[in-house]
Scaffold this motif. Structure first.
Motif, PDB file in Angstrom:
ATOM      1  N   PRO A 169      35.053   4.235 -36.355  1.00 54.19           N
ATOM      2  CA  PRO A 169      35.884   3.830 -37.496  1.00 54.19           C
ATOM      3  C   PRO A 169      37.223   3.205 -37.104  1.00 54.19           C
ATOM      4  O   PRO A 169      37.825   2.495 -37.903  1.00 54.19           O
ATOM      5  N   ASP A 170      37.679   3.433 -35.860  1.00 59.48           N
ATOM      6  CA  ASP A 170      38.979   2.870 -35.470  1.00 59.48           C
ATOM      7  C   ASP A 170      38.882   1.441 -34.951  1.00 59.48           C
ATOM      8  O   ASP A 170      39.900   0.821 -34.657  1.00 59.48           O
ATOM      9  N   LEU A 171      37.666   0.931 -34.796  1.00 55.56           N
ATOM     10  CA  LEU A 171      37.503  -0.438 -34.289  1.00 55.56           C
ATOM     11  C   LEU A 171      36.983  -1.342 -35.399  1.00 55.56           C
ATOM     12  O   LEU A 171      36.069  -0.957 -36.135  1.00 55.56           O
ATOM     13  N   SER A 172      37.544  -2.540 -35.512  1.00 59.28           N
ATOM     14  CA  SER A 172      37.038  -3.487 -36.512  1.00 59.28           C
ATOM     15  C   SER A 172      35.685  -4.006 -36.024  1.00 59.28           C
ATOM     16  O   SER A 172      35.388  -3.956 -34.813  1.00 59.28           O
ATOM     17  N   PRO A 173      34.846  -4.550 -36.931  1.00 57.06           N
ATOM     18  CA  PRO A 173      33.546  -5.090 -36.494  1.00 57.06           C
ATOM     19  C   PRO A 173      33.716  -6.158 -35.414  1.00 57.06           C
ATOM     20  O   PRO A 173      32.962  -6.201 -34.440  1.00 57.06           O
ATOM     21  N   ASP A 174      34.756  -6.997 -35.552  1.00 58.78           N
ATOM     22  CA  ASP A 174      34.967  -8.072 -34.569  1.00 58.78           C
ATOM     23  C   ASP A 174      35.339  -7.507 -33.207  1.00 58.78           C
ATOM     24  O   ASP A 174      34.816  -7.936 -32.169  1.00 58.78           O
ATOM     25  N   ALA A 175      36.244  -6.530 -33.203  1.00 59.52           N
ATOM     26  CA  ALA A 175      36.672  -5.934 -31.926  1.00 59.52           C
ATOM     27  C   ALA A 175      35.482  -5.251 -31.252  1.00 59.52           C
ATOM     28  O   ALA A 175      35.308  -5.339 -30.025  1.00 59.52           O
ATOM     29  N   LEU A 176      34.651  -4.607 -32.058  1.00 56.35           N
ATOM     30  CA  LEU A 176      33.490  -3.926 -31.497  1.00 56.35           C
ATOM     31  C   LEU A 176      32.482  -4.952 -30.962  1.00 56.35           C
ATOM     32  O   LEU A 176      31.946  -4.795 -29.853  1.00 56.35           O
TER      33      LEU A 176
END
Ligand SMILES: Cc1cc2nc3c(=O)[nH]c(=O)nc-3n(C[C@H](O)[C@H](O)[C@H](O)COP(=O)(O)OP(=O)(O)OC[C@H]3O[C@@H](n4cnc5c(N)ncnc54)[C@H](O)[C@@H]3O)c2cc1C
Length: 423
Positions: free
Chosen positions: A273-280
């Motif tokens: 939950p702490d990572l955005s979809p793009d960052a992930l």
């Protein structure tokens, strides 16, 4: 009350937080109180709540606090306003149990358990002249309007008090005393009772053999669970036949209602939950260099073995494309097919609807009989909201009984300064 007439007598049935609080308010106002309970000792569910640290109430803003009671909020608001979270803390401090606010805003006694609080409370009640009739199981009313109990010898005890407070609890964890058998006693008297259902409970789903054998009892930490537009962060625990834990309880009312309506409900779990979809997706875009899928997910996305197993459970063939894989990690679908039974739930939904009561918690069809605690038809998530409402409705029912009998109530006073110092 003339100085020469005997004090009025009140029967409080149920010695949990709601009933004992009603007994305290009545006892302080000079009423002769007897607390009847079917168990050999009082406050067993309170003691069980103490095993988890005894989350007494919550420190959040009052307006937000009352929304936790959903449809029951309008009915409960004036009672919680009259006995607010800070009053509960001050009352607890008055019994020698300092309180503190945990990192989540929840309020606990420093002792992190219920036994010292309950011990001090029972001593105080005895000092107020409150009598305890243990091993007395309430059986309803006889033809003359007496309350009828069976005692430990199987004998019948009949009493006709001036006021009766019913505080018999819900129906979860029946071995602690509250078994919901009162529903039949009230419906027999023409009182509508909303059917008792589990609240703050786990759910069932058909896990694969791998999930069951490898992960039963394993906690999924720092996930965000979502359903029907609501999201709760926290912990979920895999059980042999499903899932439970704080984050699941937070969504349990919505999930339960959806399963009752549709036969199943699909919960989504965000494993990062702490990572955005793009960052992930960026992290997942690095070359795999011959790593197994599990090693790659562990290293690139910091997923736990349980997180990886949940991904595989929902999609045996994992997407190869980083953006699609990131989307799955952030919304793993889990289809729940049933609710765990009421006897293992934290609390109970349903009970005596507010429409059967006047504003003082007196049964319209049975003047002089008041209802408090989890018997009432309200539900709330965990976080201290259950005990706060049990205590506040205990105060309200007792004050209602005093007003009905025309007795001025000795206002409860709390050392608010001491409560504030601890905050
Ligand atoms: C495992 C667990 C953990 C919990 N943790 C928390 C927490 O941390 N914070 C929180 O806010 N809430 C918690 N709760 C919920 C909270 O304990 C209850 O909401 C609260 O105890 C309800 O109070 P009550 O007085 O209405 O009912 P109860 O505490 O259930 O008391 C009812 C009493 O009535 C008696 N009784 C029932 N039927 C009869 C009969 N026929 N004759 C005579 N006596 C009878 C019972 O023996 C019992 O003593 C927890 C519950 C559980 C099960």
């Amino acid at each position: 009350m003339s100085p020469l007439s005997p004090p009025p007598h009140a029967a409080v049935i149920g010695g949990g937080p709601a009933g004992l609080m009603a007994a305290e308010v009545l006892g302080r106002s000079g009423v002769a109180v007897t607390v009847y309970d079917r168990m050999p000792s009082l406050g067993r569910k309170l003691l069980m709540a103490g095993r988890g640290g005894l989350n007494l109430t919550h420190s959040e803003d009052f307006e937000r606090f009352v929304t936790r009671y959903a449809q029951a909020a309008p009915a409960l608001r004036p009672m919680i306003q009259a006995f607010r979270p800070e009053d509960l803390r001050a009352w607890c401090e008055g019994l020698g149990q300092e309180t503190f606010v945990g990192s989540s805003g929840r309020v606990f006694p420093k002792a992190f358990k219920a036994s010292p609080l309950l011990r001090a409370w029972l001593t105080r009640l005895e000092g107020l002249g409150v009598r305890f009739a243990l091993r007395h199981r309430w059986q309803g009313w006889d033809g003359e309007g007496n309350l009828v109990f069976t005692d430990s010898s199987g004998g019948t005890v009949a009493v006709k008090p001036d006021a009766t407070i019913l505080a018999l609890g819900g129906a979860s964890w029946p071995r602690l005393g509250s078994d919901g058998s009162w529903t039949e006693l009230l419906t027999r008297r023409g009182i509508a009772v909303t059917s008792l259902r589990p609240a703050n409970m786990g759910f069932t789903l058909p896990w694969s053999e791998v999930m069951r054998s490898r992960f039963e009892g394993e906690p999924l930490k720092r996930a965000a669970l979502s359903f029907d537009g609501a999201t709760v962060r926290g912990e979920a625990i895999v059980t042999a036949d499903g899932i439970e834990g704080g984050a699941v309880y937070g969504l349990s009312a919505r999930l339960r209602d959806a399963i009752e309506r549709d036969g199943s409900a699909t919960l989504t779990i965000d494993l990062r939950p702490d990572l955005s979809p793009d960052a992930l997706a960026k992290r997942l875009g690095v070359p795999r260099r011959g790593q197994s899928a599990s090693t790659f997910l562990r290293k690139a996305a910091s997923l736990s073995p349980l997180g990886i197993a949940l991904l595989r459970e929902s999609a045996p063939a994992l997407p190869g494309e980083p953006a699609a894989l990131a989307r799955l990690i952030k919304a793993v679908p889990l289809t729940l097919t049933g609710t765990k039974s009421l006897d293992r739930a934290i609390s109970t939904a349903g009970g005596v609807p507010f429409s059967e009561l006047d504003g003082r918690l007196m049964l319209r069809r049975l003047p002089g009989v008041f209802v408090a605690g989890e018997m009432l038809d309200w539900e709330a998530p965990t976080g201290g909201y259950l005990l706060q409402a049990a205590f506040a409705t205990g105060v309200a029912a007792a004050k209602g009984a005093l007003a009905h009998a025309g007795i001025p109530d000795a206002a409860l006073t709390f050392d608010l300064a001491s409560a504030t110092r601890q905050a």
